[in-house]
Design an enzyme around this catalytic site. Structure first.
Site, PDB file in Angstrom:
ATOM      1  N   GLU A  61       0.846  -1.196   0.000  1.00 28.52           N
ATOM      2  CA  GLU A  61       0.000   0.000   0.000  1.00 28.52           C
ATOM      3  C   GLU A  61       0.883   1.250   0.000  1.00 28.52           C
ATOM      4  O   GLU A  61       1.765   1.382   0.848  1.00 28.52           O
ATOM      5  CB  GLU A  61      -0.922   0.006   1.222  1.00 28.52           C
ATOM      6  N   ASP A  90       5.157   1.407  -3.573  1.00 28.68           N
ATOM      7  CA  ASP A  90       4.426   1.383  -4.837  1.00 28.68           C
ATOM      8  C   ASP A  90       4.655   0.061  -5.546  1.00 28.68           C
ATOM      9  O   ASP A  90       5.749  -0.509  -5.489  1.00 28.68           O
ATOM     10  CB  ASP A  90       4.878   2.543  -5.729  1.00 28.68           C
ATOM     11  N   ASP A 112      -7.641   1.319  -9.017  1.00 30.25           N
ATOM     12  CA  ASP A 112      -8.093   2.523  -9.718  1.00 30.25           C
ATOM     13  C   ASP A 112      -8.168   2.221 -11.209  1.00 30.25           C
ATOM     14  O   ASP A 112      -7.203   1.738 -11.800  1.00 30.25           O
ATOM     15  CB  ASP A 112      -7.100   3.661  -9.461  1.00 30.25           C
ATOM     16  N   GLU A 189     -13.498  -3.523   1.438  1.00 23.27           N
ATOM     17  CA  GLU A 189     -14.388  -2.413   1.779  1.00 23.27           C
ATOM     18  C   GLU A 189     -15.123  -1.905   0.539  1.00 23.27           C
ATOM     19  O   GLU A 189     -16.325  -1.620   0.588  1.00 23.27           O
ATOM     20  CB  GLU A 189     -13.585  -1.275   2.417  1.00 23.27           C
ATOM     21  N   GLU A 191     -15.771  -3.594  -2.176  1.00 22.32           N
ATOM     22  CA  GLU A 191     -16.703  -4.623  -2.631  1.00 22.32           C
ATOM     23  C   GLU A 191     -18.011  -4.551  -1.860  1.00 22.32           C
ATOM     24  O   GLU A 191     -19.103  -4.669  -2.439  1.00 22.32           O
ATOM     25  CB  GLU A 191     -16.064  -6.002  -2.480  1.00 22.32           C
TER      26      GLU A 191
END
Length: 209
Positions: A61, A90, A112, A189, A191
């Site tokens: 994350e 990343d 994203d 979350e 979903e």
């Protein structure tokens, strides 16, 4: 989910958690890891780790505030899973953390969609990223990809047609119509939000040839 309010000094605060690992730990990481790219607030991986204590899970994350929220969820547990770790970084740097042929599953949960053409290189299912995952996966290792976005789902299928080293085992534009696939499903979350809004969940499962 809306804009996340930044937590002051989050980048410093996460360093105090023993679940945070760095590139220096690479030599100590076990093989056959299960890795979530963009682990968000941690609901998916925390539940995975609790339900499967013999498997090592690692979340990647890049947002320190979101990562801190995941770590604070762990604080609320009476018994914390010892098989769960996080990397603050990343996805482009994953080769620094993991050895070739060391990851058994990559989870790409609701990344994203980066819908604008000029942002294609940021999509987690473009050919450059597919090659990264392929190099790190063990033989017969898999990728599980979920999205609410039809455009990203179709783009991902197009990418896979040109990157043939990963074979499609399963694909659907409505995962929740397949009861067999829901038996061991753990919601993220995002979903939970999309299912509540009756947005169809798309899924692709891949295997390394």
């Amino acid at each position: 989910m809306g804009r996340i309010r930044k937590i002051k000094n989050a980048e410093t605060l996460i360093k105090d958690y023993p679940q945070i690992i760095s590139t220096l730990d690479k030599k100590n990481l076990a093989n056959c890891l299960e890795v979530e790219i963009g682990s968000g607030k941690g609901n998916f991986l925390i539940n995975k780790a609790i339900n499967n204590p013999t498997i090592t899970y690692i979340g990647v994350e890049r947002d320190s505030t979101i990562l801190l929220k995941a770590l604070r969820k762990l604080d609320l547990l009476i018994t914390k899973p010892s098989n769960l770790f996080f990397i603050h970084g990343d996805v482009i740097d994953i080769c620094k953390w993991f050895n070739r042929n060391s990851v058994s599953i990559f989870y790409l949960n609701f990344p994203d969609p980066w819908p604008k053409k000029r942002h294609e290189k940021k999509r987690l299912t473009n050919n450059a990223y597919l090659k990264l995952y392929y190099d790190l996966l063990i033989k017969n290792g898999t990728i599980e990809f979920k999205t609410d976005n039809l455009g990203l789902y179709e783009y991902s299928l197009d990418s896979l047609r040109s990157f043939r080293k990963l074979q499609i085992q399963y694909k659907t534009i409505d995962m929740y119509s397949d009861l067999d696939r829901l038996k061991n499903n753990i919601q993220t979350e995002y979903e939970q939000k999309f299912v509540h809004q009756n947005i169809k969940i798309k899924k692709i499962e891949l295997i390394k040839n």
